[in-house]
Scaffold this active site. Sequence first.
Site, short mmCIF file in Angstrom:
data_model
loop_
_atom_site.label_atom_id
_atom_site.label_comp_id
_atom_site.label_asym_id
_atom_site.label_seq_id
_atom_site.Cartn_x
_atom_site.Cartn_y
_atom_site.Cartn_z
N ASP A 44 44.19 8.49 14.35
CA ASP A 44 43.53 9.74 14.73
C ASP A 44 42.90 10.40 13.50
O ASP A 44 42.17 11.38 13.61
CB ASP A 44 44.47 10.69 15.45
CG ASP A 44 45.69 11.10 14.63
OD1 ASP A 44 45.87 10.58 13.52
OD2 ASP A 44 46.47 11.95 15.13
N SER A 45 43.14 9.80 12.33
CA SER A 45 42.42 10.21 11.12
C SER A 45 40.93 9.92 11.24
O SER A 45 40.15 10.30 10.36
CB SER A 45 43.00 9.50 9.89
OG SER A 45 43.11 8.11 10.10
N ASP A 83 46.84 5.22 17.32
CA ASP A 83 47.45 6.54 17.35
C ASP A 83 47.27 7.20 18.71
O ASP A 83 46.20 7.09 19.34
CB ASP A 83 46.79 7.45 16.30
CG ASP A 83 47.55 7.49 14.99
OD1 ASP A 83 48.78 7.29 15.02
OD2 ASP A 83 46.92 7.72 13.95
N LYS A 112 51.27 4.58 18.10
CA LYS A 112 52.01 5.35 17.10
C LYS A 112 52.02 6.81 17.50
O LYS A 112 50.98 7.35 17.90
CB LYS A 112 51.40 5.19 15.71
CG LYS A 112 52.15 5.98 14.62
CD LYS A 112 51.68 5.63 13.23
CE LYS A 112 50.33 6.24 12.89
NZ LYS A 112 50.36 7.73 12.86
N GLU A 181 55.51 9.27 5.82
CA GLU A 181 54.37 9.86 5.12
C GLU A 181 54.78 10.99 4.18
O GLU A 181 55.47 11.93 4.58
CB GLU A 181 53.33 10.38 6.12
CG GLU A 181 52.12 10.99 5.42
CD GLU A 181 50.92 11.20 6.31
OE1 GLU A 181 49.88 11.67 5.79
OE2 GLU A 181 50.99 10.88 7.52
#
Length: 269
Positions: A44-45, A83, A112, A181
Amino acid sequence: MRITIRNLQEMKERGEKIAMLTAYDHPTARMVDEGGVPIILVGDSVGNNVLGYGTTVPVTMDDMVHHLRAVLRGAKKAHIVCDMPFMSYQADTSEAVRNAGQLLKEGAQSVKIEGGRGLVPTISRMVEAGIPVMGHIGLMPQSVNQTSGYRVQGRDEESAQDVIEDALALQEAGVYSLLLETIPAELAQTVTERVSVPTIGIGAGVHCDGQVLVFHDVFGINAGRKRKHVRKYASVGDTIIDATRRYVADVQSGSFPGDEESFSADGRS
């Protein structure tokens, strides 16, 4: 045949480090797949790196499906994890299973999701439905408004214990892997030693079973942005800007197109 979650587990058991990169389109997916990356994350980045958003929060399921389809057309060997975007799984377990199922129907091999112990019922239900889930703990970009920015997580004893408990709970719920992360390397080592599933780090040090980075960061496409956890392997952005300037200059000067880029009426070129 694509790499499976069993293959990834075997890599951990052999002590073989797992490399993972994001991809959001067909040519990028094709290149990193040919480069030998065993996992591609359709992240989703995409919101930050392709769509021009300031965070991942605005990204929708339609966005993810669109980019997932493009990646699947480009990559033939890598495991494809997609994602689940903000609010596609947090509100309702049944909706979460439906949305995750849609991504698998499109061709993703796993999904994810970000979150700790509070998501155990949702993850358990997904796994029961046959959906492989990668967990994501530590810094969670979808929660950036709650955490007041992108901050290192788990630096004090209490928050470090929270990360450990989240990891153990998500493993119990059935995740096949954990993304860690922006946490201290020592904490990531502890988590990696205490769970049996592969850990993938981003800003989490060398002791994780694997590493993930954003394509645009690795290849220098995000001009002017440098993050501590990123190693830049190329400066593609600078190359593109320079090439664009030369192209504009050639058009303006009339040197492009030349004879070699033009067609003649007699068909000889």
